[in-house]
Motif scaffolding. Structure first.
Motif, PDB file in Angstrom:
ATOM      1  N   ALA A   1      -4.326   4.128  -0.656  1.00  0.00           N
ATOM      2  CA  ALA A   1      -4.959   4.259   0.654  1.00  0.00           C
ATOM      3  C   ALA A   1      -4.748   3.032   1.534  1.00  0.00           C
ATOM      4  CB  ALA A   1      -6.445   4.543   0.491  1.00  0.00           C
ATOM      5  N   ALA A   2      -4.744   1.840   0.937  1.00  0.00           N
ATOM      6  CA  ALA A   2      -4.554   0.633   1.745  1.00  0.00           C
ATOM      7  C   ALA A   2      -3.193   0.634   2.427  1.00  0.00           C
ATOM      8  CB  ALA A   2      -4.710  -0.616   0.877  1.00  0.00           C
ATOM      9  N   SER A   3      -2.166   1.027   1.684  1.00  0.00           N
ATOM     10  CA  SER A   3      -0.821   1.063   2.266  1.00  0.00           C
ATOM     11  C   SER A   3      -0.689   2.184   3.285  1.00  0.00           C
ATOM     12  CB  SER A   3       0.219   1.221   1.162  1.00  0.00           C
ATOM     13  OG  SER A   3       0.229   0.089   0.308  1.00  0.00           O
ATOM     14  N   LEU A   4      -1.324   3.319   3.009  1.00  0.00           N
ATOM     15  CA  LEU A   4      -1.310   4.414   3.978  1.00  0.00           C
ATOM     16  C   LEU A   4      -2.035   4.019   5.256  1.00  0.00           C
ATOM     17  CD1 LEU A   4      -2.074   7.341   1.507  1.00  0.00           C
ATOM     18  CD2 LEU A   4       0.148   6.799   2.537  1.00  0.00           C
TER      19      LEU A   4
ATOM     20  N   ILE B   1      -9.519   4.801  11.471  1.00  0.00           N
ATOM     21  CA  ILE B   1      -9.648   4.923  10.025  1.00  0.00           C
ATOM     22  C   ILE B   1      -8.610   5.933   9.538  1.00  0.00           C
ATOM     23  CG2 ILE B   1     -12.079   4.276   9.912  1.00  0.00           C
ATOM     24  CD1 ILE B   1     -12.770   7.247   9.749  1.00  0.00           C
ATOM     25  N   LEU B   2      -8.261   5.830   8.277  1.00  0.00           N
ATOM     26  CA  LEU B   2      -7.210   6.682   7.726  1.00  0.00           C
ATOM     27  C   LEU B   2      -7.589   8.161   7.794  1.00  0.00           C
ATOM     28  CD1 LEU B   2      -4.490   6.961   6.246  1.00  0.00           C
ATOM     29  CD2 LEU B   2      -5.721   6.595   4.094  1.00  0.00           C
ATOM     30  N   LEU B   3      -8.875   8.471   7.713  1.00  0.00           N
ATOM     31  CA  LEU B   3      -9.303   9.868   7.711  1.00  0.00           C
ATOM     32  C   LEU B   3      -8.835  10.624   8.944  1.00  0.00           C
ATOM     33  CD1 LEU B   3     -12.963   9.516   6.364  1.00  0.00           C
ATOM     34  CD2 LEU B   3     -10.927  10.259   5.104  1.00  0.00           C
ATOM     35  N   ASP B   4      -8.579   9.904  10.035  1.00  0.00           N
ATOM     36  CA  ASP B   4      -8.094  10.550  11.249  1.00  0.00           C
ATOM     37  C   ASP B   4      -6.602  10.876  11.191  1.00  0.00           C
ATOM     38  OD1 ASP B   4     -10.611  10.361  12.427  1.00  0.00           O
ATOM     39  OD2 ASP B   4     -10.184   8.406  13.321  1.00  0.00           O
ATOM     40  N   HIS B   5      -5.921  10.411  10.156  1.00  0.00           N
ATOM     41  CA  HIS B   5      -4.464  10.543  10.106  1.00  0.00           C
ATOM     42  C   HIS B   5      -3.990  11.144   8.781  1.00  0.00           C
ATOM     43  CE1 HIS B   5      -4.161   8.128  13.790  1.00  0.00           C
ATOM     44  NE2 HIS B   5      -5.102   7.376  13.256  1.00  0.00           N
ATOM     45  N   LEU B   6      -4.830  11.948   8.147  1.00  0.00           N
ATOM     46  CA  LEU B   6      -4.456  12.516   6.850  1.00  0.00           C
ATOM     47  C   LEU B   6      -3.241  13.429   6.942  1.00  0.00           C
ATOM     48  CD1 LEU B   6      -7.949  13.279   5.262  1.00  0.00           C
ATOM     49  CD2 LEU B   6      -6.461  11.295   4.904  1.00  0.00           C
ATOM     50  N   ASP B   7      -2.998  14.002   8.126  1.00  0.00           N
ATOM     51  CA  ASP B   7      -1.823  14.848   8.279  1.00  0.00           C
ATOM     52  C   ASP B   7      -0.526  14.065   8.166  1.00  0.00           C
ATOM     53  OD1 ASP B   7      -2.598  13.586  10.756  1.00  0.00           O
ATOM     54  OD2 ASP B   7      -1.182  14.889  11.799  1.00  0.00           O
ATOM     55  N   GLN B   8      -0.611  12.734   8.299  1.00  0.00           N
ATOM     56  CA  GLN B   8       0.587  11.900   8.228  1.00  0.00           C
ATOM     57  C   GLN B   8       0.826  11.334   6.829  1.00  0.00           C
ATOM     58  OE1 GLN B   8      -0.208   8.986  11.282  1.00  0.00           O
ATOM     59  NE2 GLN B   8       0.579  10.305  12.896  1.00  0.00           N
ATOM     60  N   VAL B   9      -0.086  11.621   5.895  1.00  0.00           N
ATOM     61  CA  VAL B   9       0.043  11.056   4.551  1.00  0.00           C
ATOM     62  C   VAL B   9       1.364  11.438   3.884  1.00  0.00           C
ATOM     63  CG1 VAL B   9      -0.902  11.200   2.198  1.00  0.00           C
ATOM     64  CG2 VAL B   9      -2.406  10.666   4.132  1.00  0.00           C
ATOM     65  N   PRO B  10       1.812  12.701   3.925  1.00  0.00           N
ATOM     66  CA  PRO B  10       3.104  13.009   3.279  1.00  0.00           C
ATOM     67  C   PRO B  10       4.261  12.177   3.833  1.00  0.00           C
ATOM     68  CG  PRO B  10       1.900  15.020   3.734  1.00  0.00           C
ATOM     69  CD  PRO B  10       1.157  13.928   4.440  1.00  0.00           C
ATOM     70  N   GLN B  11       4.338  12.057   5.157  1.00  0.00           N
ATOM     71  CA  GLN B  11       5.417  11.273   5.758  1.00  0.00           C
ATOM     72  C   GLN B  11       5.303   9.804   5.379  1.00  0.00           C
ATOM     73  OE1 GLN B  11       5.472  11.392  10.051  1.00  0.00           O
ATOM     74  NE2 GLN B  11       7.117   9.878  10.225  1.00  0.00           N
ATOM     75  N   ALA B  12       4.080   9.271   5.449  1.00  0.00           N
ATOM     76  CA  ALA B  12       3.874   7.858   5.109  1.00  0.00           C
ATOM     77  C   ALA B  12       4.191   7.599   3.645  1.00  0.00           C
ATOM     78  CB  ALA B  12       2.436   7.454   5.434  1.00  0.00           C
TER      79      ALA B  12
ATOM     80  N   ALA C   1       6.192   9.246   1.644  1.00  0.00           N
ATOM     81  CA  ALA C   1       7.636   9.337   1.403  1.00  0.00           C
ATOM     82  C   ALA C   1       8.338   8.065   1.855  1.00  0.00           C
ATOM     83  CB  ALA C   1       8.207  10.546   2.121  1.00  0.00           C
ATOM     84  N   GLU C   2       7.949   7.546   3.032  1.00  0.00           N
ATOM     85  CA  GLU C   2       8.610   6.341   3.532  1.00  0.00           C
ATOM     86  C   GLU C   2       8.268   5.133   2.668  1.00  0.00           C
ATOM     87  OE1 GLU C   2       9.977   4.584   7.802  1.00  0.00           O
ATOM     88  OE2 GLU C   2       8.119   5.745   7.741  1.00  0.00           O
ATOM     89  N   LEU C   3       7.018   5.029   2.239  1.00  0.00           N
ATOM     90  CA  LEU C   3       6.624   3.918   1.370  1.00  0.00           C
ATOM     91  C   LEU C   3       7.375   3.968   0.046  1.00  0.00           C
ATOM     92  CD1 LEU C   3       2.785   3.976   2.063  1.00  0.00           C
ATOM     93  CD2 LEU C   3       4.312   2.054   2.577  1.00  0.00           C
ATOM     94  N   ARG C   4       7.517   5.154  -0.531  1.00  0.00           N
ATOM     95  CA  ARG C   4       8.240   5.280  -1.802  1.00  0.00           C
ATOM     96  C   ARG C   4       9.712   4.929  -1.631  1.00  0.00           C
ATOM     97  NH1 ARG C   4       6.910  10.652  -5.089  1.00  0.00           N
ATOM     98  NH2 ARG C   4       8.002   9.434  -6.684  1.00  0.00           N
TER      99      ARG C   4
END
Length: 336
Positions: free
Chosen positions: A130-133, A277-288, A290-293
């Motif tokens: 979550a911190a990196s996201l 806060i991250l909760l407002d951007h959960l739709d971007q978690v898959p993209q984020a 993938a890029e972090l990995r």
């Protein structure tokens, strides 16, 4: 038994060991409803935001309940399942609390996140957690970082800040990090690739910003608040952007500290300041994710984890966040 650390009282000022109590409860009976899973926590993650959740009052999340397990992130093994998306033996992460076992994926609750094959639990809560996201969403979506920006990051040696500086650098920005202590400042320049680092413990932050950013700061990512936020406002460039992610300098204050005294500069320099806060951007978690990995696989980002051990050490490990003792993302493995 299901070992638990519960919130015994609401902290007043500095959070302390006496605010928590150790108790035992029965292991949740795995008579699960459709869609639910029973998990056993294997590793816990700690974040400064947990301190705010302990206070009574309105916030973006309901306050923790007294006598209930302290809310916190965990990576856990699925040991019983009524949900085909989470088979027994797989790993998930989420806010499972300071306890051994939890029933999760309940109706109406945020679904746990599956940990991909090949990702270790410490990575799931650390460099890919979550911190990196939060860092990704804050610097890219909210801050709109672009090549050529002069970016300033406070709390740059922490779990969020250390990722922010690297993501900003990978997007072509010139990056200045603020951290406490010579060791963390060396991490910033030698390991995380910042162009400069400021030690707020020994240096005058405002004077150093005048030297390092004579044309002003285009984007400030703030994890700290207080005097450092005030100093940054004083050195923002025209039309600069300020992203508010945290305010750790005031989390343990008994009374709210005075705000920045130079907010009039927000007007004259037409600055933008936005909290998120991250909760407002959960739709971007898959993209984020993938890029972090991809960055991690390519060796383009580096990270540190500080792993403590043992169930009884959980509260003391949380307190490390507020003394600067943690050396990277603070984690704890639960003994079995």
């Amino acid at each position: 038994m299901n070992r638990q650390w519960v919130l015994a009282r609401r902290p007043v000022g500095q959070v302390g060991l006496g605010d928590f109590a150790r108790t035992d409860a029965e292991i949740p009976v795995p008579d699960l409803l459709k869609g639910e899973i029973l998990v056993r926590n294997r590793i816990l993650g700690f974040d400064p935001a947990q301190r705010g959740w302990m206070d009574q009052g309105a916030g973006y999340m309901a306050p923790m309940a007294l006598g209930e397990p302290v809310r916190g992130s965990a990576c856990a093994e699925v040991i019983a399942s009524q949900n085909p998306a989470y088979p027994v033996g797989s790993f998930v992460r989420g806010l499972f609390g300071w306890q051994d076992y939890a029933v999760v994926a309940k109706a109406g609750e945020t679904a746990p996140i599956s940990v991909p094959e090949g990702v270790q639990p410490e990575e799931a809560l650390g460099v890919l957690g979550a911190a990196s996201l939060t860092a990704w969403a804050g610097i890219k979506t909210v801050g709109r970082v672009k090549s050529g920006d002069c970016v300033l990051v406070s709390g740059a040696g922490g779990a969020v800040g250390s990722m922010v500086v690297q993501i900003a650098r990978l997007n072509g920005a010139r990056v200045i990090g603020i951290a406490g202590g010579a060791k963390k400042c060396r991490w910033l320049t030698q390991d995380y690739g910042t162009d400069a680092a400021i030690d707020y413990r020994t240096e005058n932050v405002s004077a150093r910003l005048a030297e390092l950013a004579p044309e002003g700061i285009d984007l400030f990512f703030d994890n700290v608040g207080g005097d450092i936020l005030e100093a940054a406002i004083a050195h923002m460039a025209l039309h600069g952007r300020i992203v508010l992610c945290g305010s750790i300098s005031s989390y343990n204050d008994e009374q709210p500290a005075p705000g920045p005294r130079n907010l009039s500069r927000m007007i004259s320099y037409r600055l933008q300041m936005q909290g998120f806060i991250l909760l407002d951007h959960l739709d971007q978690v898959p993209q984020a994710s993938a890029e972090l990995r991809n960055w991690l696989s390519a060796g383009q980002i580096r990270y540190r984890t500080d792993i403590q051990h043992g169930f009884d050490a959980i509260p003391a490990t949380f307190l490390r966040l507020f003394t600067g003792a943690n050396q990277g993302k603070q984690l704890l493995t639960i003994d079995t």
